[in-house]
Write an enzyme that holds these catalytic residues in place. Structure first.
Site, PDB file in Angstrom:
ATOM      1  N   ASN A   1      29.028  38.080  38.282  1.00 49.09           N
ATOM      2  CA  ASN A   1      30.194  37.181  38.776  1.00 49.09           C
ATOM      3  C   ASN A   1      31.482  37.318  37.824  1.00 49.09           C
ATOM      4  OD1 ASN A   1      28.264  35.768  40.419  1.00 49.09           O
ATOM      5  ND2 ASN A   1      27.997  34.134  38.964  1.00 49.09           N
TER       6      ASN A   1
ATOM      7  N   HIS B   1      30.613  43.095  36.499  1.00 46.05           N
ATOM      8  CA  HIS B   1      31.369  43.642  37.581  1.00 46.05           C
ATOM      9  C   HIS B   1      32.715  43.056  37.157  1.00 46.05           C
ATOM     10  CE1 HIS B   1      27.677  43.550  40.238  1.00 46.05           C
ATOM     11  NE2 HIS B   1      27.721  44.554  39.486  1.00 46.05           N
TER      12      HIS B   1
ATOM     13  N   CYS C   1      48.211  55.760  33.923  1.00 51.54           N
ATOM     14  CA  CYS C   1      49.893  55.798  33.723  1.00 51.54           C
ATOM     15  C   CYS C   1      50.318  57.011  33.497  1.00 51.54           C
ATOM     16  CB  CYS C   1      49.970  55.062  32.756  1.00 51.54           C
ATOM     17  SG  CYS C   1      51.910  54.699  32.229  1.00 51.54           S
TER      18      CYS C   1
ATOM     19  N   CYS D   1      54.800  48.882  38.938  1.00 47.95           N
ATOM     20  CA  CYS D   1      55.791  48.921  37.445  1.00 47.95           C
ATOM     21  C   CYS D   1      56.887  49.508  37.788  1.00 47.95           C
ATOM     22  CB  CYS D   1      54.828  50.346  36.670  1.00 47.95           C
ATOM     23  SG  CYS D   1      55.660  50.690  35.170  1.00 47.95           S
TER      24      CYS D   1
ATOM     25  N   THR E   1      20.823  34.871  42.845  1.00 45.14           N
ATOM     26  CA  THR E   1      21.474  36.155  43.402  1.00 45.14           C
ATOM     27  C   THR E   1      20.588  36.747  44.387  1.00 45.14           C
ATOM     28  OG1 THR E   1      21.820  38.676  42.666  1.00 45.14           O
ATOM     29  CG2 THR E   1      20.170  37.849  41.692  1.00 45.14           C
TER      30      THR E   1
ATOM     31  N   THR F   1      18.111  29.042  46.094  1.00 41.53           N
ATOM     32  CA  THR F   1      17.906  27.964  47.086  1.00 41.53           C
ATOM     33  C   THR F   1      17.048  28.826  48.094  1.00 41.53           C
ATOM     34  OG1 THR F   1      19.870  28.801  47.766  1.00 41.53           O
ATOM     35  CG2 THR F   1      19.733  26.844  46.658  1.00 41.53           C
ATOM     36  N   GLN F   2      17.063  30.249  48.179  1.00 43.81           N
ATOM     37  CA  GLN F   2      16.163  30.979  49.356  1.00 43.81           C
ATOM     38  C   GLN F   2      15.350  31.970  48.554  1.00 43.81           C
ATOM     39  OE1 GLN F   2      18.925  32.119  52.455  1.00 43.81           O
ATOM     40  NE2 GLN F   2      20.364  30.502  51.681  1.00 43.81           N
TER      41      GLN F   2
ATOM     42  N   ALA G   1      20.901  26.000  41.297  1.00 47.60           N
ATOM     43  CA  ALA G   1      21.099  26.342  39.735  1.00 47.60           C
ATOM     44  C   ALA G   1      21.352  24.974  39.057  1.00 47.60           C
ATOM     45  CB  ALA G   1      22.338  27.553  39.801  1.00 47.60           C
TER      46      ALA G   1
END
Ligand code: BV8
Length: 262
Positions: free
Chosen positions: A109, A131, A143, A167, A208, A234-235, A251
């Site tokens: 997350n 991530h 830059c 910029c 996940t 949940t699944q 969760a």
């Protein structure tokens, strides 16, 4: 509750978590669903309903239509800023604060909710944001000043407002500080994650689908290293086969029952 061999999965698991020396927690979008942040699966509502999130969350997608992708991230950032850690985040943070140095959270997350819960509960867990963070910006391109040792690279904070901001000196564009599809994870984060997965006694895999790599492979790594792997979802997920126990539920309900007070 599809538990395989345990008459009292909760009691057995609480006992394991009581005696564990190292606990690793791999989390995905389902961890933040009860904080009001849509999962990737059900993220595409409204303006973005018919757009592939993996197309939007890519350098290619950003270069193809920077304004659209920037707006998508602004929409998500607003949601993340209004969100609060839920009872699941809090239960993990409190367990970690009671057992400093025992827990490592590996999160897919980008919403900083684990970090916010930890800040309130008292640091205890090591948190690896695999991530990145949606609240951090960086330059899209290297830059041009970077080459010139005499001149400091341009500051993202000085970017002129825009969609995306640019910029004023070199025209570079800002992009969200997340790992896009097709981009490698920061090797330090990936190494830390692999080490934690290989060293843990218990791995909790929370919310996940197990569809995105290399994060999805961390459950198998923990299992092969001898850890007790428990999935909370949940699944059914794509990595259920790596689990010793699969607990079906949310969760924010399951984690407090598993962790409070231990
Ligand atoms: C890379 C940041 C080197 C951006 C994200 C091997 C095999 C196949 C493909 C690949 C492979 N290796 C690499 C790839 C390519 C790709 C990939 O995995 N593609 C998949 C889709 C097939 N991986 C990459 O590109 C990675 N980079 O490997 O670099 C490389 C490069 C190219 C080619 C080879 C190697 C980078 C991946 C990171 C991308 N960035 N996020 C942003 O957020 O904008 S990924 C993003 O999507 C999230 O971070 C998360 O990781 C993923 C979504 O998955 P989940 O979090 O699991 O969420 P999802 O919605 O899918 O499911 C929610 C789950 O929660 C469900 O199971 C649901 O039942 C459950 N749930 C819902 N509510 C609750 C609940 N559970 C509990 N309680 C609830 N209340």
């Amino acid at each position: 509750m599809r538990d395989r061999r345990y008459a009292h999965p909760f009691r057995d698991l609480r006992a394991k978590l009581q005696d564990a020396t190292s606990v690793c927690v791999l989390t995905g979008a389902g961890m933040s669903a009860e904080s009001g942040i849509p999962t990737f699966r059900d993220a595409q509502t409204g303006l973005w309903a018919n757009l592939d999130p993996m197309q939007l969350a890519s350098e290619e997608g950003f270069r193809a239509d920077p304004q659209r992708v920037w707006d998508w991230y602004q929409m998500r950032r607003d949601g993340v800023r209004q969100a609060e850690p839920n009872a699941g985040h809090v239960a993990l943070a409190r367990y970690a604060a009671r057992h400093p140095g025992r827990m490592t959270i590996l999160t897919q997350n980008v919403d900083d909710l684990h970090q916010r819960a930890a800040a309130r509960a008292g640091e205890g867990a090591r948190i690896v944001a695999l991530h990145g963070s949606i609240l951090a910006d960086r330059w899209l391109d290297a830059c041009p000043r970077g080459e010139d040792l005499m001149r400091r690279p341009c500051e993202p904070a000085r970017a002129e407002p825009g969609r995306p901001p640019r910029c004023p000196d070199c025209g570079n564009r800002l992009r969200p500080g997340v790992v896009w599809f097709g981009e490698s994870l920061d090797y330090r984060d990936l190494t830390a994650a692999e080490e934690a997965a290989s060293a843990c006694d218990v791995m909790l895999v929370v919310g996940t689908s197990g569809s995105v790599w290399p994060a999805a492979g961390l459950a198998a790594r923990a299992r092969h290293a001898g850890a007790h792997v428990v999935i909370l979802n949940t699944q059914a997920s794509e990595i259920d086969d790596e689990a010793h126990i699969v607990l079906t539920g949310s969760a924010a309900t399951l984690l407090p029952r598993l962790l409070d007070p231990l």
